[in-house]
Design an enzyme around this catalytic site. Structure first.
Site, PDB file in Angstrom:
ATOM      1  CB  THR A 197     -21.222   8.399  21.989  1.00 15.95           C
ATOM      2  OG1 THR A 197     -20.337   7.727  22.883  1.00 15.95           O
ATOM      3  CG2 THR A 197     -21.180   7.724  20.623  1.00 15.95           C
ATOM      4  CB  THR A 198     -16.030   9.354  21.423  1.00 18.74           C
ATOM      5  OG1 THR A 198     -15.897   9.946  22.721  1.00 18.74           O
ATOM      6  CG2 THR A 198     -14.756   9.545  20.638  1.00 18.74           C
ATOM      7  CG  HIS A 249      -4.012 -16.737 -22.666  1.00 12.46           C
ATOM      8  ND1 HIS A 249      -4.784 -16.266 -21.612  1.00 12.46           N
ATOM      9  CD2 HIS A 249      -4.906 -17.260 -23.551  1.00 12.46           C
ATOM     10  CE1 HIS A 249      -6.058 -16.524 -21.848  1.00 12.46           C
ATOM     11  NE2 HIS A 249      -6.168 -17.102 -23.012  1.00 12.46           N
ATOM     12  NE  ARG A 303     -25.140   4.122   6.666  1.00 13.25           N
ATOM     13  CZ  ARG A 303     -26.316   4.551   7.157  1.00 13.25           C
ATOM     14  NH1 ARG A 303     -27.236   5.022   6.340  1.00 13.25           N
ATOM     15  NH2 ARG A 303     -26.567   4.516   8.430  1.00 13.25           N
ATOM     16  CB  SER A 320      20.701   1.613 -11.539  1.00 13.55           C
ATOM     17  OG  SER A 320      21.748   0.871 -10.962  1.00 13.55           O
ATOM     18  CB  SER A 321      23.209   3.292  -6.827  1.00  8.06           C
ATOM     19  OG  SER A 321      23.216   1.902  -6.549  1.00  8.06           O
ATOM     20  CE  LYS A 362      17.911  -1.593 -15.492  1.00  7.51           C
ATOM     21  NZ  LYS A 362      17.073  -1.532 -14.363  1.00  7.51           N
ATOM     22  CG  ASN A 389      14.657   1.338 -13.823  1.00 10.93           C
ATOM     23  OD1 ASN A 389      15.054   0.556 -14.678  1.00 10.93           O
ATOM     24  ND2 ASN A 389      15.356   1.645 -12.748  1.00 10.93           N
TER      25      ASN A 389
END
Lengths: 447, 447, 447, 447
Positions: A106-107, A154, A233, A277-278, A283, A285
């Protein structure tokens, strides 16, 4: 901003090309055809299909022979994702071979087995990207076995450790993630041939043999009982990918923090032309680590879809399988891309050992309050030592006074010499097993 | 089975082409350019940009002028999704206009505003597909205002109603869903121009005016305070889409049940050539309703991503925005496709009124036990009536005897004539407000 | 570590006692009884129930008269959560009133209406805790309208702003959250009386009137069409709570970061006796903010349960309602506790303005590169200015040289005097609308 | 409707008392004390703690000696969940033993190890409830190995099978679920002793030995590297519980369907006194199966919390651990209650074999169209056979004619005798491996 994230000019750079390639339409079609070919060959081996027909079927099982636009139109008309594929395949094979395609299947047998094959390929790439990252992490762990760094809990300085120790903790967890995936791959990726509802009725009792033969040809285990209504599975494997993803998201979060302007302990690789950054030309990042977190979220959000897809009506249910038809490939690609992105991230990570040392000294000795407490414990017991140090350390912080000074003047510390106290307050003297652990993980020991 | 579900030959038929078109790469690029053009024009209106430069910017803001393959390469090199677009745009505009592009903006201002535009377009299509479905539902509600059907709770026959009443309940909920989306669109889709962190510092105090002007040109409201770190407005709209999706998934689930072989009250449209199975030629599956459920799950799983994306570090955080850059378009397309699929489903639904009536009679009157109880209530109070009928109805079921017979013989029922009891046991006599409600919703009353 | 988080000695301190009180067993039982009383009174008003019976029902509708242990045993036996309550209530009322209890209602009508009542009470407390927090935030925004702070994006210093501006962004989002909840409360909390499947058959066509009367007595709107299978209204409200929760989780995340040892811009309140660690006496953790994040996660994870609960079989489905019977109260209590915890957090937050200023200066002027770029833009256009500044700022960072020095020596900057450059590099000169925005929000303006 | 679902009089009947008992406050406190006792004893074994002090610590480690109300007040004041416990414990032990409590440990070491102990106990109960259910399922599979039933896909009759085969599919999946949990328990439940950040600094290099000794005393494996920031091991186990839950939710969904009024193949146990509705006396609901689905949803929704809790800042992060402190116990109890509820459900399930047979015959032979096709395949090939049968079967359905009649008249079938065709159309002749599979699973074979 765009659909089609794996293909968009904006976002396709996020994804590992090798894993993407496994799940492209033509690769999927090929995977289906590989399963049909293996099915016919297995059946030929059992005398259910003439050998020459099986040979024809195997020979024509090539995705490039198919008309994909035609398939799409036919699929929309038939409202069935596979019968149109069979029709084209039958035409390609001609009689009499055409009559022996898909015999007893079957499919969903084809789809499930093909997906298992593609998952197995994805699995191997995921592990190889992960191995690349681990190789680099092990080297770093060795190099930084003694690099002093503040341990934090923390969000606050807790105790000193070394950067190598932090890396060792990452390595330990990633080793477990990799071992789990390896262990699960064999059980999770199976060949299925049970026919429409798993009873194998169309093969007159030969279904289990055909499944075993087909599985052997494809390098998979047979499902045994090929229920279309069980999805435990594959979900089990995906749950394991979720663990890897969780580990990577945790590490990426740590890297983003260590890269903070105020912290500065690590930095992502920079090259001229990389833009942050534009509007802010200065920047730099941690865009790779941040993207890794984003990918982790995309993967994490898909895990519930797998669990929900386990809940299938009766013996088969497309409301569930439709979901996984599109989601499982996404998960595989995102996981592989996470491993690849992570390898790239750690291979290019800049480590500022001096800043780590400077940060470890930020609290003027408060970070080793426990060291002092443990020495005092020998004299007064842990409970009283904690209370004494609590009063001193909190008092220093509330009054804004220097901890070392207040400490040295306290009555309880008069039993120690100034030199002893000075030694206690050296963060580098209180890193415990940090170095040993870092060295052991740099050598590939699993704890 | 495949990545790229919106484009795959296997699955692209699931998605509404009109909504898909809004979010294709070129449409997104055009949306960005529309925002840049509106920005320049708004700034020209305030004397911040020369009018001819703004005119040039607006004239060149055409996606077809861009080299998308080049953009992809440059994005990968720059590791920034927009600066390469700006570079190509600057080259297209030439000096001096190039120097006035993107003035005072940051990338995310452009992306957020463009996404708002695309969401607004999506919203209009979603509502129009929903309206089409509602039109059909209203007609059906009128047609079936009196069509007797079993009402069911907890999977068991409960009380009789009419099919028109069931439709009215759907209509009521869908009307609320539509009204909510309409109410939210205005607040959720805003134009943002705050610069890098929202302070508008680059525009010397003119930022709010520029934002207002840009918003007016684009047909949006201004954000007011264009924080890049707030995502509540868009999440609010998505949460509303989730409600629509939930309603549709509920209805689709009902349709799948009513279409069950044992139930047979409705059927999806069939045409010769529609295939249910590669191995079972007789199959007619409710594949549209099942697919609607699948789409509902895909949408539902993405809602947590939006909520999690609200949690952004500081004044901007790409770990969150990356996620929504790819997820928001998916949500819009899935929602639009659900509405379109639903319209198609109900427009072609086959309704078997006779089977509904037959099913309503299946329990031999047990379905109207409450009707009998209410009549008895007049004599003995609701509490005792419940106990009496409980004993009779449960006794009949446990013994396998006919309820009507047992009932007629019971002491408590001797106060009623046989004809009265017979009337009580007629399901059609106990449908309450069913007909009225169905008629009122068929006329578009909102309750 | 423990079940029963609302009651455990370990965790009950996390939750706001006033909201908890609304959802305790006895309060829930009382809420049910209030609905039954209103039902009887409404029916008496319409002549369906004798006035003296309704008076008896109302008078006996007191939770303290019930035997809760007995109820639990009876519920387990009946496997029904409400019929045992009715039985005790009938015994308390005696004949003839007992016969008029629950007339025309089904259990879920009572439960849904009671939950609406309890949600309305919760809503009022949530808003009042939020108002308390907002009051404090407005004062802080005014006090710190000019307090210089580094604005950060993607974990890196971006542009300068003021702490008041950051607070204003929080206030803006929280104001929207509050306004949304207020707007939704009226539509989301309704009185339902449709009987077993919503047709109102048991009331002979008087159901709508009874529902309206009952609603008026309870201070709710009538449901109109009391379908048990629609859950969009309550989910809509919960989705709004999710937005509030998302906002609070974002803010808490910011506070945890600002409280980091390396950052030190804010600190949670400390008192002698507050303990950070059983082994590190010096620890001062942002435990309130961290707990707020935890509560946010607990709430966020429950939103999908609400959406999934919209998908109900047919006219009623306990697989869905069971889930919300226990989850809706949890959401209400968590949301209320988040608002209360947040109020406590901000009311006691220690703000270190001097550290904020010191951090803003950390990059030696890189944080105001945009300011320089915008000045240069006037001369050379934004595009060239970005390129020039990119080269200077990135060059300085790569070489480890001082940005201000490199900048002053660059050819492009020779058009400016040293004083002009010095002014450009002052972070406090480039905070844009920060102060204005902070002041306006401190006064309660909504943008 | 109520908070505190494990204790509420309304809902506490949903939960398995044996698993609930493991996670009550006093049991948790006892578990903490057991860990502290084992720690002291392990340290005594290594000469780090005097033997008599360890003996005192172990002797006083009894939850019933503690003042819980006092603990709650002290926890709220200290804002720490464990230091107040230590203080009471120290007072109970007195000097000098008090000074040797908690030596080298941090709170989370105790909590994590105690949770591992409680999870191990929960695991054993979950498996035992599951074993009880499997025992019953195996018997049923044997009994119903030949009981004809319609196999269904996509909500429509597909092929015939036997009820024993359906049971075998359930058993197969549940066997895998159980095996996975067993395999994971050993790796997932570990004893942790690394001190504040895992370096073991407080124990002068003896940490690993102490951890090993403590682990041995508690019957757990040592963590090895006791990072407080890794949560993959427990999440792995929870993911396995999610698989079990998914399997049970699938089965419960099947049972609810088979129990539908129109289907009637199974029924839940009924006893006089069990009530289905406050207003419909006849109601018999599958309330146990529906509740099992509800529990499945409650568990499923909690899995994302575990994955998200893997993402922890640095070396420790209470924003994550708080979440699991309350969620892990909930998951354990829900999972255990699901297994217990399932056992109860299947132990009392009523099976209507005759109705199964009647339903299998509902389609007048359409259900075995594949059987006919496979016979025709021998003559004309699978592809043509599918087309021929498609035309016949769909034609019969569209025209409302009897399939068997149309089939017998079709040209293609003239090669078969009437008797042969009649045999093909017998559903019981086409159940494939159903019986064999059912028998093998009834004997406990794993495929």
């Amino acid at each position: 901003m765009t659909i089609g994230m794996f293909d968009s000019f904006i976002t396709r750079g996020w994804f590992a090309p090798d894993v993407v390639a496994i799940w492209r339409d033509t690769a999927t079609l090929q995977s289906w055809l590989d399963v049909e070919a293996a099915l016919a060959q297995a059946e030929a081996g059992l005398g259910l299909v003439p050998a020459d027909c099986a040979a024809t079927i195997a020979a024509r099982a090539r995705a490039e022979l198919f008309d994909l636009a035609g398939l799409n139109a036919a699929i929309n008309h038939a409202q069935h994702p596979f019968v149109p594929v069979l029709k084209q395949f039958e035409a390609l094979c001609g009689d009499p071979a055409a009559g022996f395609i898909h015999l007893g299947a079957t499919t969903q047998n084809i789809f499930d087995t093909a997906a298992a094959l593609q998952m197995l390929q994805s699995h191997q790439l995921i592990l190889s990207h992960l191995a690349r990252a681990l190789l680099r992490l092990r080297i770093l762990a060795g190099d930084h076995a003694k690099t002093l760094q503040a341990g934090r809990t923390h969000g606050q300085h807790a105790l000193p450790m070394t950067f190598g120790f932090k890396l060792a903790c990452w390595i330990d967890e990633l080793d477990r993630d990799g071992a789990r995936l390896t262990a699960r791959a064999a059980d999770s990726f199976v060949a299925s041939l049970g026919g429409a509802i798993g009873t194998g009725a169309a093969l007159n009792g030969r279904g289990a043999e055909v499944e075993a033969g087909m599985a052997a040809l494809l390098g998979l285990r047979p499902a045994g009982l090929a229920s279309r209504s069980s999805y435990d599975r594959m979900t089990d494997y995906v749950a394991g990918l979720g663990l890897l993803s969780g580990s990577l998201e945790k590490i990426a979060t740590d890297i983003v923090f260590m890269n903070r302007t105020e912290v500065g302990e690590v930095a992502e690789a920079f090259h001229l032309g990389k833009v942050g950054s534009s509007t802010m030309p200065q920047k730099r990042n941690p865009s790779t680590a941040l993207r890794l977190i984003s990918l982790g979220r995309l993967l994490r959000a898909r895990i519930p879809l797998c669990y929900e897809s386990m809940i299938r009506m009766d013996e088969g249910d497309s409301s569930a399988t439709n979901v996984m038809d599109v989601t499982l490939p996404e998960i595989a690609v995102i996981a592989g891309s996470m491993a690849a992105t992570f390898a790239e991230l750690v291979e290019n990570l800049v480590i500022n050992s001096d800043v780590m040392a400077r940060n470890a000294a930020l609290t003027g000795g408060l970070i080793v309050t426990e060291a002092v407490m443990m020495r005092l414990t020998e004299a007064v017991g842990r409970n009283d030592a904690h209370e004494i140090l609590y009063d001193i350390a909190q008092g220093a912080q509330s009054s804004g006074k220097d901890f070392a000074t207040v400490l040295a003047r306290s009555a309880s510390m008069q039993r120690f010499s100034a030199e002893e106290i000075s030694q206690m307050l050296h963060p580098a003297n209180y890193t415990g097993r940090s170095e040993d652990v870092a060295i052991s993980r740099s050598c590939g020991d699993k704890g």
